[in-house]
Motif scaffolding. Sequence first.
Motif, short mmCIF file in Angstrom:
data_model
loop_
_atom_site.label_atom_id
_atom_site.label_comp_id
_atom_site.label_asym_id
_atom_site.label_seq_id
_atom_site.Cartn_x
_atom_site.Cartn_y
_atom_site.Cartn_z
N VAL A 40 -18.79 -21.41 -24.52
CA VAL A 40 -19.87 -22.39 -24.36
C VAL A 40 -19.50 -23.70 -25.04
CG1 VAL A 40 -22.27 -22.93 -25.00
CG2 VAL A 40 -21.71 -20.71 -24.00
N VAL A 41 -19.00 -23.62 -26.28
CA VAL A 41 -18.59 -24.83 -27.02
C VAL A 41 -17.44 -25.51 -26.28
CG1 VAL A 41 -17.62 -25.68 -29.19
CG2 VAL A 41 -19.48 -24.02 -29.22
N LEU A 46 -15.42 -30.04 -22.94
CA LEU A 46 -14.84 -30.55 -21.70
C LEU A 46 -15.84 -31.45 -20.96
CD1 LEU A 46 -12.94 -27.38 -20.48
CD2 LEU A 46 -11.96 -29.49 -21.43
N ALA A 47 -17.11 -31.10 -21.02
CA ALA A 47 -18.13 -31.96 -20.40
C ALA A 47 -18.19 -33.31 -21.11
CB ALA A 47 -19.50 -31.27 -20.43
N LYS A 54 -15.81 -40.28 -16.71
CA LYS A 54 -16.47 -40.58 -15.45
C LYS A 54 -17.95 -40.92 -15.56
CE LYS A 54 -14.61 -40.52 -12.09
NZ LYS A 54 -13.93 -41.67 -11.50
N GLY A 55 -18.54 -40.83 -16.73
CA GLY A 55 -19.97 -41.11 -16.86
C GLY A 55 -20.80 -39.85 -16.80
N LEU A 56 -22.08 -40.01 -16.54
CA LEU A 56 -23.02 -38.89 -16.56
C LEU A 56 -22.69 -37.78 -15.57
CD1 LEU A 56 -26.43 -40.71 -17.05
CD2 LEU A 56 -25.00 -39.60 -18.76
N ILE A 57 -21.93 -38.10 -14.54
CA ILE A 57 -21.57 -37.08 -13.57
C ILE A 57 -20.76 -35.95 -14.22
CG2 ILE A 57 -19.40 -38.10 -12.75
CD1 ILE A 57 -22.09 -36.65 -10.47
N PRO A 62 -21.27 -30.26 -13.23
CA PRO A 62 -21.23 -28.85 -13.63
C PRO A 62 -22.63 -28.20 -13.63
CG PRO A 62 -19.92 -30.15 -15.14
CD PRO A 62 -20.64 -31.11 -14.24
N ALA A 63 -23.63 -28.96 -14.05
CA ALA A 63 -25.00 -28.42 -14.06
C ALA A 63 -25.48 -28.12 -12.65
CB ALA A 63 -25.95 -29.39 -14.76
N LEU A 64 -25.13 -28.98 -11.69
CA LEU A 64 -25.54 -28.76 -10.31
C LEU A 64 -24.80 -27.59 -9.66
CD1 LEU A 64 -25.91 -32.39 -8.94
CD2 LEU A 64 -27.73 -30.73 -9.42
N ILE A 65 -23.74 -27.14 -10.27
CA ILE A 65 -23.01 -25.98 -9.75
C ILE A 65 -23.48 -24.70 -10.45
CG2 ILE A 65 -20.74 -24.88 -9.61
CD1 ILE A 65 -19.62 -27.79 -9.36
N VAL A 66 -23.48 -24.71 -11.77
CA VAL A 66 -23.77 -23.49 -12.54
C VAL A 66 -25.26 -23.14 -12.51
CG1 VAL A 66 -23.69 -22.45 -14.84
CG2 VAL A 66 -21.75 -23.75 -13.99
N ALA A 67 -26.13 -24.12 -12.68
CA ALA A 67 -27.58 -23.83 -12.76
C ALA A 67 -28.12 -23.16 -11.50
CB ALA A 67 -28.36 -25.08 -13.11
#
Length: 177
Positions: A40-41, A46-47, A54-57, A62-67
């Motif tokens: 997790v850390v 990496l995020a 690249k900014g907020l993306i 990753p959130a739009l994939i994993v969540a």
Amino acid sequence: MSLGVPAGASRPNQELASKPGNGPASAIVGRSGTAALRWVVAAWCLAALAVLAKGLIGVVLPALIVAPWLLAQRRWRELLRLLHPLGLLAFAILALPWFVAMQQRYAGFFDYFIVEQHFRRFALMTFNNVRPAWFFVVMLPLVTLPWSAWLPLAWRERAAIGGSSSSSASSRCRARS
């Protein structure tokens, strides 16, 4: 399958994908203890690097994939585990110093970089090359080549196995074993 692609390479191994703990986030979710916390850390580190590059993306993608993946599997508790305070702290330690330094040096940085480049740019129709909606429908297959070329084949394969949903495909795999 043709075109020199080995048989079975066109779709994920359904047997593995149907088992809990296997899938795109299996290295992080579905584990417990110190090993899971390390992953997790590491993911948050990496995020942070992705956000710096690249900014907020770097967090949104990753959130739009994993969540949705975890929510679709009704594993929302594991989604909450990804928000561990140590992971968030690691993210803040890596990413925040640069943002703070930029805001101190350039007073309008936050407004320009975060608000203008991440929100207004996509919410308003006045930013850069404004195109009609059909333009993106036409361009999407072109900009996703060569992967979009495989889509008709994937649709045919899906139709050949009965066009079933992934959950019933998982059930068929479990029934075979």
